[in-house]
Design a protein around this motif. Structure first.
Motif, mmCIF file in Angstrom:
data_model
loop_
_atom_site.group_PDB
_atom_site.id
_atom_site.type_symbol
_atom_site.label_atom_id
_atom_site.label_comp_id
_atom_site.label_asym_id
_atom_site.label_seq_id
_atom_site.Cartn_x
_atom_site.Cartn_y
_atom_site.Cartn_z
ATOM 1 N N PHE A 121 0.638 -1.117 -0.071
ATOM 2 C CA PHE A 121 0.045 0.061 0.001
ATOM 3 C C PHE A 121 1.127 1.310 0.087
ATOM 4 O O PHE A 121 0.500 2.272 -0.558
ATOM 5 N N LEU A 122 2.142 1.425 0.763
ATOM 6 C CA LEU A 122 2.861 2.275 0.566
ATOM 7 C C LEU A 122 3.286 2.327 -0.762
ATOM 8 O O LEU A 122 3.516 3.716 -1.311
ATOM 9 N N LEU A 123 3.475 1.583 -1.543
ATOM 10 C CA LEU A 123 3.998 1.822 -3.089
ATOM 11 C C LEU A 123 2.740 2.321 -3.886
ATOM 12 O O LEU A 123 3.101 2.840 -4.723
ATOM 13 N N SER A 124 1.732 1.840 -3.393
ATOM 14 C CA SER A 124 0.413 2.510 -3.979
ATOM 15 C C SER A 124 0.516 3.787 -3.684
ATOM 16 O O SER A 124 -0.081 4.571 -4.702
ATOM 17 N N LEU A 125 0.606 4.378 -2.824
ATOM 18 C CA LEU A 125 0.715 5.651 -2.308
ATOM 19 C C LEU A 125 1.582 6.661 -3.325
ATOM 20 O O LEU A 125 1.376 7.732 -3.467
ATOM 21 N N LYS A 126 2.759 5.755 -3.259
ATOM 22 C CA LYS A 126 3.756 6.648 -4.077
ATOM 23 C C LYS A 126 3.442 6.342 -5.401
ATOM 24 O O LYS A 126 3.671 7.721 -6.242
ATOM 25 N N ALA A 127 2.776 5.485 -5.946
ATOM 26 C CA ALA A 127 2.211 5.482 -7.358
ATOM 27 C C ALA A 127 1.341 6.767 -7.608
ATOM 28 O O ALA A 127 1.057 7.362 -8.680
ATOM 29 N N LEU A 128 0.312 6.429 -6.579
ATOM 30 C CA LEU A 128 -0.824 7.732 -6.691
ATOM 31 C C LEU A 128 -0.334 9.039 -6.796
ATOM 32 O O LEU A 128 -0.576 9.871 -7.633
ATOM 33 N N LEU A 129 0.911 9.489 -6.098
ATOM 34 C CA LEU A 129 1.389 10.727 -6.198
ATOM 35 C C LEU A 129 2.352 10.859 -7.621
ATOM 36 O O LEU A 129 2.450 11.945 -8.259
ATOM 37 N N GLU A 130 3.024 9.937 -7.794
ATOM 38 C CA GLU A 130 4.051 10.083 -8.958
ATOM 39 C C GLU A 130 3.666 9.794 -10.272
ATOM 40 O O GLU A 130 3.933 10.425 -11.156
ATOM 41 N N GLN A 131 2.543 8.887 -10.341
ATOM 42 C CA GLN A 131 1.850 8.753 -11.366
ATOM 43 C C GLN A 131 0.632 9.074 -11.817
ATOM 44 O O GLN A 131 -0.040 8.671 -12.739
ATOM 45 N N GLY A 132 -0.181 9.390 -10.628
ATOM 46 C CA GLY A 132 -1.597 9.621 -10.866
ATOM 47 C C GLY A 132 -2.461 8.752 -10.610
ATOM 48 O O GLY A 132 -3.620 8.884 -10.410
ATOM 49 N N ALA A 133 -1.971 7.599 -10.201
ATOM 50 C CA ALA A 133 -3.265 6.413 -9.735
ATOM 51 C C ALA A 133 -2.104 5.602 -8.860
ATOM 52 O O ALA A 133 -1.168 4.826 -9.183
ATOM 53 N N GLY A 134 -3.019 5.268 -7.750
ATOM 54 C CA GLY A 134 -2.527 3.965 -6.845
ATOM 55 C C GLY A 134 -3.257 2.716 -7.242
ATOM 56 O O GLY A 134 -4.035 2.698 -8.361
ATOM 57 N N ASP A 135 -3.244 1.613 -6.445
ATOM 58 C CA ASP A 135 -3.969 0.441 -6.504
ATOM 59 C C ASP A 135 -4.438 0.037 -5.050
ATOM 60 O O ASP A 135 -4.169 -0.712 -4.328
ATOM 61 N N PRO A 136 -5.640 0.862 -4.862
ATOM 62 C CA PRO A 136 -6.295 0.710 -3.651
ATOM 63 C C PRO A 136 -6.990 -0.549 -3.606
ATOM 64 O O PRO A 136 -7.532 -1.050 -4.596
ATOM 65 N N ALA A 137 -7.539 -1.078 -2.404
ATOM 66 C CA ALA A 137 -8.558 -2.200 -2.291
ATOM 67 C C ALA A 137 -9.886 -1.811 -3.117
ATOM 68 O O ALA A 137 -10.030 -0.587 -2.768
ATOM 69 N N PRO A 138 -10.562 -2.575 -3.695
ATOM 70 C CA PRO A 138 -9.995 -4.014 -3.974
ATOM 71 C C PRO A 138 -9.244 -4.272 -5.168
ATOM 72 O O PRO A 138 -9.298 -5.479 -5.523
ATOM 73 N N ARG A 139 -8.328 -3.266 -5.884
ATOM 74 C CA ARG A 139 -7.783 -3.666 -6.806
ATOM 75 C C ARG A 139 -6.122 -3.869 -6.319
ATOM 76 O O ARG A 139 -5.288 -3.497 -7.083
ATOM 77 N N ASP A 140 -6.074 -3.949 -5.022
ATOM 78 C CA ASP A 140 -4.581 -4.061 -4.681
ATOM 79 C C ASP A 140 -3.819 -5.272 -5.073
ATOM 80 O O ASP A 140 -4.414 -6.253 -5.302
ATOM 81 N N VAL A 141 -2.475 -5.097 -4.886
ATOM 82 C CA VAL A 141 -1.678 -6.343 -5.331
ATOM 83 C C VAL A 141 -1.808 -7.219 -4.207
ATOM 84 O O VAL A 141 -1.680 -6.941 -3.010
ATOM 85 N N LYS A 142 -1.935 -8.704 -4.562
ATOM 86 C CA LYS A 142 -2.241 -9.661 -3.486
ATOM 87 C C LYS A 142 -0.876 -10.047 -3.258
ATOM 88 O O LYS A 142 -0.144 -10.581 -4.177
ATOM 89 N N ASN A 143 -0.840 -10.447 -1.898
ATOM 90 C CA ASN A 143 0.490 -11.458 -1.496
ATOM 91 C C ASN A 143 0.092 -12.529 -0.626
ATOM 92 O O ASN A 143 0.968 -13.205 0.001
ATOM 93 N N ASP A 144 -1.333 -12.588 -0.112
ATOM 94 C CA ASP A 144 -1.655 -13.593 0.525
ATOM 95 C C ASP A 144 -2.530 -14.752 -0.052
ATOM 96 O O ASP A 144 -2.888 -14.541 -1.289
ATOM 97 N N ASN A 145 -2.953 -15.708 0.493
ATOM 98 C CA ASN A 145 -3.739 -16.726 0.219
ATOM 99 C C ASN A 145 -5.039 -16.841 0.895
ATOM 100 O O ASN A 145 -5.619 -17.961 0.971
ATOM 101 N N TRP A 146 -5.467 -15.896 1.527
ATOM 102 C CA TRP A 146 -6.665 -15.857 2.507
ATOM 103 C C TRP A 146 -7.692 -15.192 1.795
ATOM 104 O O TRP A 146 -7.669 -14.494 0.906
#
Lengths: 146, 146
Positions: A121-146
């Motif tokens: 989510f911190l990389l999403s925040l960086k992308a929001l500011l630098e590139q104009g769009a982040g990846d907030p939930a529910p479109r977030d990058v997944k790292n889990d199997n839950w």
């Protein structure tokens, strides 16, 4: 007590711009979760919801361009009473964000997951500011199997 | 002492496949850094190099499909003597990796950075296995201004 720590640097941005992304509903919806509502001012409470649950944060401190401090007052038991620190400083035109999620009772497997997920989510925040769009939930990058 | 913790789950993979990505030069080059050389067996030393420096790891333990343990024997002063734990287990067809980088003397700003950066590389490892390609250095996702 064990803490989760992170650092991201945002290029060509001031700390006030990162602060806005942490202290406005529009900003928070842009990088953490699209389902964020509530009062982001000091003493206020913010409700963050995800497909599988959520968290309520009380804003303990909020100093423009410098820092924000939340206490978790609702959500999964491991999070209740923990605190999330956002400390900002400028480094030669980069806005540097130091993050700390402190107060975990034990380094459980869920804490390992949350550490990785905060980085996402911190990389999403960086992308929001630098590139104009982040990846907030529910479109977030997944790292889990839950 | 403070630790960096992470967790990633790799879909449709066995723990032996993650183990190979941690214990072969080809695997390590696929997700951490393209400049990895050395002896990945127990007692061996592996040299990881990046555009701005590098680390040497001694392999203290290596149990197929279960765990790997490195001790940092060369590199930046904050890392010397710290240990990197890779613990693997299966969870219903997902290979779950629990990561711990333990032994940091102080929670310095560089430790905050390394925590986020380890997450970046663990997601690169997950991508290598699930999608066939990771993002090792020097093609890694940047979170810093250094």
């Amino acid at each position: 007590m064990v803490d989760i720590l992170h650092r991201v640097a945002v290029e060509n941005h001031g700390t006030d711009e990162v602060y806005r992304a942490l202290t406005t509903i529009e900003g928070l919806r842009g990088w953490w979760t699209e389902d964020a509502t509530g009062d982001t001012g000091p003493g206020g409470e913010i409700a963050f919801r995800f497909p599988d649950g959520g968290f309520d944060m009380r804003v303990l401190e909020s100093e423009p361009g410098k820092r924000v401090l939340w206490e978790v007052v609702g959500g999964t038991p491991e999070w209740i009473g923990t605190r999330v620190h956002w400390d900002l400083h400028d480094d030669d035109g980069w806005a540097v964000l130091l993050f700390k999620h402190e107060g975990w009772a034990e380094p459980v497997e869920f804490m390992h997951h949350c550490s990785t997920k905060w980085a996402v989510f911190l990389l999403s925040l960086k992308a929001l500011l630098e590139q104009g769009a982040g990846d907030p939930a529910p479109r977030d990058v997944k790292n889990d199997n839950w």
